[in-house]
Every structure is written in structure tokens, then in C-alpha cells.
Design an enzyme around this catalytic site. Structure first.
Site, mmCIF file in Angstrom:
data_model
loop_
_atom_site.group_PDB
_atom_site.id
_atom_site.type_symbol
_atom_site.label_atom_id
_atom_site.label_comp_id
_atom_site.label_asym_id
_atom_site.label_seq_id
_atom_site.Cartn_x
_atom_site.Cartn_y
_atom_site.Cartn_z
ATOM 1 N N GLY A 77 0.827 -1.205 0.000
ATOM 2 C CA GLY A 77 0.000 0.000 0.000
ATOM 3 C C GLY A 77 0.856 1.246 0.000
ATOM 4 O O GLY A 77 2.080 1.196 -0.200
ATOM 5 N N GLY A 109 3.762 1.085 2.702
ATOM 6 C CA GLY A 109 4.820 0.096 2.693
ATOM 7 C C GLY A 109 4.349 -1.245 2.162
ATOM 8 O O GLY A 109 3.266 -1.381 1.585
ATOM 9 N N VAL A 149 3.879 -5.477 3.060
ATOM 10 C CA VAL A 149 3.698 -6.430 4.154
ATOM 11 C C VAL A 149 4.021 -7.829 3.635
ATOM 12 O O VAL A 149 3.422 -8.299 2.658
ATOM 13 C CB VAL A 149 2.268 -6.391 4.713
ATOM 14 C CG1 VAL A 149 2.133 -7.379 5.871
ATOM 15 C CG2 VAL A 149 1.921 -4.984 5.177
ATOM 16 N N LYS A 183 6.075 -5.690 8.180
ATOM 17 C CA LYS A 183 5.884 -4.506 7.359
ATOM 18 C C LYS A 183 7.185 -3.748 7.211
ATOM 19 O O LYS A 183 7.899 -3.516 8.202
ATOM 20 C CB LYS A 183 4.820 -3.590 7.978
ATOM 21 C CG LYS A 183 4.493 -2.367 7.139
ATOM 22 C CD LYS A 183 3.329 -1.582 7.731
ATOM 23 C CE LYS A 183 2.972 -0.383 6.873
ATOM 24 N NZ LYS A 183 1.814 0.359 7.411
ATOM 25 N N ASP A 219 -7.863 5.509 8.797
ATOM 26 C CA ASP A 219 -7.953 4.727 7.566
ATOM 27 C C ASP A 219 -8.735 3.436 7.814
ATOM 28 O O ASP A 219 -8.296 2.347 7.443
ATOM 29 C CB ASP A 219 -6.552 4.419 7.030
ATOM 30 C CG ASP A 219 -6.576 4.072 5.526
ATOM 31 O OD1 ASP A 219 -7.583 4.397 4.859
ATOM 32 O OD2 ASP A 219 -5.596 3.476 5.036
#
Length: 615
Positions: free
Chosen positions: A26, A29, A31, A45, A139
Site C-alpha cells: 500500500g 509500505g 507487508v 511490514k 484509515d
């Protein structure tokens, strides 16, 4: 969660973990799925390669780690370890085996009604824990909800915000437009209410398999969020009103995350005892709240709610033409009076002699001194006058464009400070019972007023209030414990609210918050005289002022501190003679009274004041 193969640029190991593939990527970063030597799986992450040399990226990672460690793990993914100093910083968290909500809905369609209800309750509980820790997620969306075998987990705190902190440039939109609240499109700061809006949009998506405000171009989505009602036709009827309330355009009209939990779990008929508590939510009725359980693993206080009808009338002194709160009755605590606290001016290192101890004379005898009143340029103060005399002064001072800024009640009467200054319309009420006080606050809250001054007598039976016409959200709670007070204060600061007043009765607190600059407000609770004096000296040197302070009926000191760069004097716990002496000396030096109060501790009445001077 779909596992994607590693790319050619991806490492094979990070720290002690062997990488098995990519879980996702995303804006913040990448994952990876990693496993340790024992074969246990973890989510790891890391920043994007192009951002490894960016100082802001490392700062974001440090903040995400701090936020994740501050949140309860019951409905989030627990952080296992983190390394921020390495060439490749990383955060290792618990691996939640299950699809994201988005993957689940896109693959299998909307969730069944019971599953939607469980999802909504679990995520509301997660938000309650996050918000009570002073964090705004910013978010909340289907991609950041994992449907684990033990329930939903809210993940990815990469753009979450701690109290008072921000790594986002002014005016920059942060989040996912389909789940962003109207106020964020207008440049307002994200608050806990912003997360609640995203919760509503997310639950609607889970229930319907489509977005509450439709899809398409970002501009079209923004327009619908700003001006159109959400599509909730297929949201289960049992929770549709709650989802609709969460999607209110005005953030002040949305329930809090705790309110969502209350609505979703239902409410019993009548709590046996409890605390009146309120929050400005438009014209809804007052609620009576009783704490019934603390969920230790989540850090959320669950409460029972009962809607009550308005009570009988009230005594009001309106100037021109708001807070559904009530009161817990608390018996006065008979404890010895503390020694008076004395302070020095903020800009000078001047030693101030200690005031004499207050004698414990019976409060109703004529020989107990009462401070003389004050009539100065633009200021008037009176001390422990009768209810009838107070009513006359309210009428007279209001007609002369004065405004009440401090108000207190002892067994001998009313003490108040009025200043001649401009401001919004206000109403006042005094000599109210708990029921009359609740009705007064509910009535004027519905008219757009917020409480800026309030007090109660030492027996918790007589109340007085001042409410001003103001915009924005408003919080007020009565009968809070010290722990609840800390949590509610963090919640208020996250929502852009600052303390307006605070009073203490035994080990319980009454307090209200209104909109204001929340930069670096801090709190100290239930300190002894010696502890408070030491605290004051330390904070004075650091440039803080006790903007809101009180002595409880147990003789302990509680204060809200904020930065201050001008001269001030603060005296707490003075006798009547010493109070007048210091008050007159400060006025002679050009200081202006900002607050004054009379506090009753057992049979003793003590006096306090705060005086300021502009630089």
C-alpha cells in the site's frame, strides 16, 4: 489473505524471519508473510525501497509502532517486535489467518445479517479501545479489517495519529475517499468522529456488497459524501439507525465509538445506580449511564443506557435565547483541610511566603470571615451571597454587559467572578435540583448552547450553570472516577475539545469540554497539597499555567495545565483574609482576575484565584 510470490527485489530474510511471500502493498509500505525458526507465521511490514532514506518514513514507522503498542490486542494485531535503526526498518506483528473484509465480500458477496452485527460490534469495540488510548486511526476501511478465526481485527496504523501529533502537511487528504468523512474533504482535522463515519461506511459495505455512497471517480464520490444521503437499503433493520447516525454529515451529531457499542449490544430497562453523563448530539434525549463492566483485554468501559424523558422545569436567567447530562449524588467527605498552596509568578523567581493555615470554625457562625466583594474596572466579584442576592446580581451585571467566568457554591451561598467583555449569547441558571439541572442542560443544548461554567454545592444537591451559544462538539460527564477522567480527557483532546471547568466531590469528578486549541494540555489528578505545590513549581518553570483547577471535598487537588508565556499568579486554598490581601496586591500590580472560587472541605471554606497579565 492471498499470499503473493516474492518479487526479484524483495529480500529473502528480514531479521530472524524467513520470508514466504507478500501479503500486500500500500501507500505506507509492503507487508510480507514471514516465519521464525519454530515455523510460527508473522506479518512483517517494511517501507517501500524508494522511501528508505526518507526521514519522514522512519518517523511514520516509529509512530506506527508506538500506536500499535498502545492499543489493546483483542481486536487489533499485536506487535511482536520492531527494528527502526537498521538499514531496512521493519515492524513484526501477529499474523491473522483470514481474508480481509474486502476480499471476503468481493468473493462471496454481502455478509449474513448476524455476521454483520458481530462485525459491527467487534469493530466498534476496537475503535472504543483505540480512541480511549487517545488515537485516531484515520484509515478504517475493508482492506484494513481481517476476518480472523476469533473475530475481526483492525490493522494498519500507518497513518493513525497520536494526541497532538501530526506528520501530515496542512490541507493534505489522508485516507481512502470511499470511507472518508465530509469534514476531511473540507480541510478539517481528522478526529474520533472521522473514524466513526468510516465505521458506518464499512458496515454498510459488509451488509450490502456495495459502497454506501456509490463508486466511480473520486470527485463524484466526494460530492455524494458531502451532499447526498447514504444508500442503506440492505443494511439489517436492527442496526440501520445506528449506521445512519454514524454517517451523519455533521461530526458533532455522530455517536462515539462507545455509544456504538451501547446501541449494538442493547440496553436494559433501568440501571440500579449510576452516573449521569452527556454529550452534545443534537436534540436526542438525555441518557443515564451506569458502568457495568470493564473489558480488561480491550480497555473499554461498557455501559448500560436508558433513555429518560425530560423532567420538571428550571430556574433560568436568559440573556437571549445546550448537554444532556445529569449528576451522581455524592455525600460530602469530612476530611481535614489541607494547607494552602502558594505560588510564584510565571516570569519571576520570587519567593512567596506561605499563607497561614485555615482554622476549622463552624461554617455557619457569624465570626467565620467571608472575603469582601470586588468592584474594579471591568471586574466584579462577590462571595457566598444568598440565592436571592445572587439572582439580583445576575440580572444587574448581565444588563451592564458583564459575563460570568467563575461560579461556586458553599453552604453559605454563591461566589462568582464577572468580567465586562464581549462574547456570544449566554444563559444562566442557579438553585437547581439534579432533575432541574438535567432539564435545563438538555433544553439549551438543543438550542445550540454549550456549558462553560458549572458548579454544585458540597452536598451534591444544588446546581448552577452558565451556557453559551457555540458551534461544534461538546462533552460533559458527571461522577467520573479518576481513571475515567483521564480516558475522557484523552478522548476530548483527540476530538479537538479542551476543559471548560472541573469540580470534584470525594473521589468523583464533574467536567465539561468545549472546542479549543488542544496543543499540549496536560492533567494532574488527586494530589496532596505538597504534591501539588511541587507539581506547580515544576510546571511553572516549564511555562505552564493551571488553567482549570479544583480542590475536591476530600481536600485533594486536580488541575488541567496548558502552555502560557505571560505572567500569572495562582493561589489555592487561602483563608478569606489572605485571599483578599493577595487579590488586592495583584490588582495593584496590573493583574486581571481570570478565575476565583470558594471550596468547602468539611466545615472549612477555602478560596482560590488565578490572575494573569499580558506581556
Amino acid at each position: 489473505m492471498t499470499l503473493l510470490p516474492l518479487q526479484s527485489v524483495d529480500p529473502l530474510h528480514i531479521g530472524r524471519f524467513r520470508l514466504r511471500g507478500r501479503l500486500g502493498s500500500g501507500g505506507q509500505g509492503i507487508v510480507f508473510l514471514g516465519e521464525d525458526d519454530a515455523g510460527a507465521c508473522f506479518a512483517i511490514k517494511v517501507p517501500h525501497p524508494h522511501a528508505l532514506t526518507d526521514a519522514e518514513t522512519r518517523a511514520r514507522f516509529a509512530r506506527e509502532m508506538e500506536i500499535a503498542r498502545r492499543t489493546a490486542p483483542a481486536f487489533t494485531a499485536r506487535v511482536v517486535e520492531a527494528k527502526l535503526e537498521d538499514d531496512l526498518p521493519y515492524i513484526v506483528s501477529e499474523y491473522v489467518e483470514g481474508p480481509s473484509l474486502r476480499d471476503r465480500v468481493e468473493r462471496n458477496g454481502p455478509l449474513p445479517p448476524d455476521a454483520v452485527h458481530r462485525l459491527a460490534t467487534g469493530l466498534a469495540t476496537a475503535l472504543s479501545a483505540i480512541h480511549q488510548a487517545g488515537i485516531v486511526h484515520r484509515d478504517v476501511k475493508p482492506d484494513n479489517v481481517l476476518l480472523g478465526p476469533d473475530g475481526p481485527r483492525l490493522i494498519d496504523f500507518g497513518i493513525a495519529r497520536l494526541p497532538g501529533g501530526s506528520l501530515t502537511a496542512s490541507g493534505q487528504l489522508v485516507g481512502t475517499p470511499l470511507y472518508m468523512a465530509p469534514e476531511t474533504f473540507e480541510g478539517q482535522r481528522a478526529t474520533a468522529a472521522t473514524d466513526v463515519f468510516a465505521w458506518g461506511a464499512l458496515v454498510a459495505f459488509a451488509a450490502q456488497g456495495r459502497h454506501a455512497f456509490g463508486g466511480g471517480e473520486i470527485a463524484a464520490v466526494m460530492r455524494r459524501i458531502l451532499s447526498e444521503e447514504p444508500d442503506l437499503a440492505q443494511v439489517p433493520e436492527s442496526i440501520r439507525p445506528t449506521v445512519a447516525a454514524a454517517l451523519a454529515k455533521n461530526p458533532a451529531m455522530r455517536p462515539s465509538a462507545v455509544d456504538l457499542v451501547i446501541r449494538l449490544i442493547g440496553s436494559p430497562a433501568t440501571p440500579e445506580s449510576g452516573t449521569w453523563v452527556g454529550r452534545k448530539r443534537g436534540k436526542k434525549p438525555a441518557v443515564i449511564i451506569s458502568v457495568i463492566a470493564a473489558v480488561a483485554a480491550v480497555g473499554v468501559t461498557l455501559v448500560l443506557v436508558r433513555l429518560v424523558d425530560p423532567g420538571p422545569g428550571q430556574t433560568v436567567n436568559p440573556v437571549s435565547q445546550r448537554a444532556d447530562t445529569e449528576v451522581i449524588t455524592q455525600a460530602p467527605v469530612d476530611t481535614p483541610a489541607p494547607e494552602p498552596v502558594t505560588t510564584s509568578p510565571a516570569t519571576e523567581a520570587v519567593t512567596t511566603p506561605s499563607a497561614p493555615l485555615i482554622t476549622t470554625q463552624p461554617r455557619n457562625t457569624p465570626d467565620v470571615p467571608i472575603p469582601s466583594g470586588l468592584k474594579s474596572s471591568g471586574m466584579e466579584a462577590y462571595y457566598e451571597v444568598s440565592e436571592a442576592e445572587h439572582a439580583k446580581k445576575v440580572k444587574s451585571l448581565t444588563a451592564r454587559d458583564f459575563r460570568p467566568v467563575s461560579l461556586s457554591i458553599t453552604n453559605r451561598g454563591y461566589t462568582a467572578l464577572w468580567l465586562k467583555q464581549s462574547g456570544p449569547d449566554f444563559v444562566t441558571a442557579h438553585d437547581l435540583s439534579a432533575e432541574e439541572y438535567r432539564t435545563f442542560w438538555q433544553k439549551w443544548s438543543a438550542k445550540g448552547y454549550q456549558e462553560t461554567v458549572a458548579t454544585a454545592g458540597p452536598d451534591g444537591q444544588v446546581f448552577a450553570s452558565v451556557m453559551e451559544r457555540r458551534d461544534g462538539a461538546h462533552m460533559a460527564y458527571f461522577g467520573l472516577t479518576a481513571a475515567d477522567l483521564r480516558r475522557r480527557n484523552e478522548e476530548a483532546l483527540v476530538n479537538g475539545l479542551i476543559p471548560a471547568w472541573i469540580t470534584a466531590y470525594g473521589n468523583r469528578f464533574n467536567v465539561a469540554w468545549v472546542p479549543g486549541d488542544t496543543a499540549d494540555w496536560q492533567m494532574t489528578i488527586n494530589q496532596t497539597r505538597a504534591q501539588y505545590q511541587k507539581e506547580f513549581d515544576k510546571r511553572m518553570d516549564a511555562g505552564y499555567i493551571p488553567e482549570v483547577a479544583t480542590i475536591g471535598t476530600n481536600g485533594l487537588f486536580t488541575a488541567m495545565w496548558r502552555p502560557w508565556n505571560s505572567a500569572f499568579y495562582s493561589y489555592t486554598g487561602l483563608s478569606a483574609e489572605e485571599h483578599v490581601r493577595r487579590r488586592e496586591a495583584l490588582l495593584a500590580q496590573g493583574f486581571r482576575l481570570a478565575r476565583l472560587s470558594a471550596t468547602q472541605v468539611g466545615d472549612v471554606v477555602m478560596y482560590s484565584l488565578l490572575a494573569t497579565k499580558e506581556s
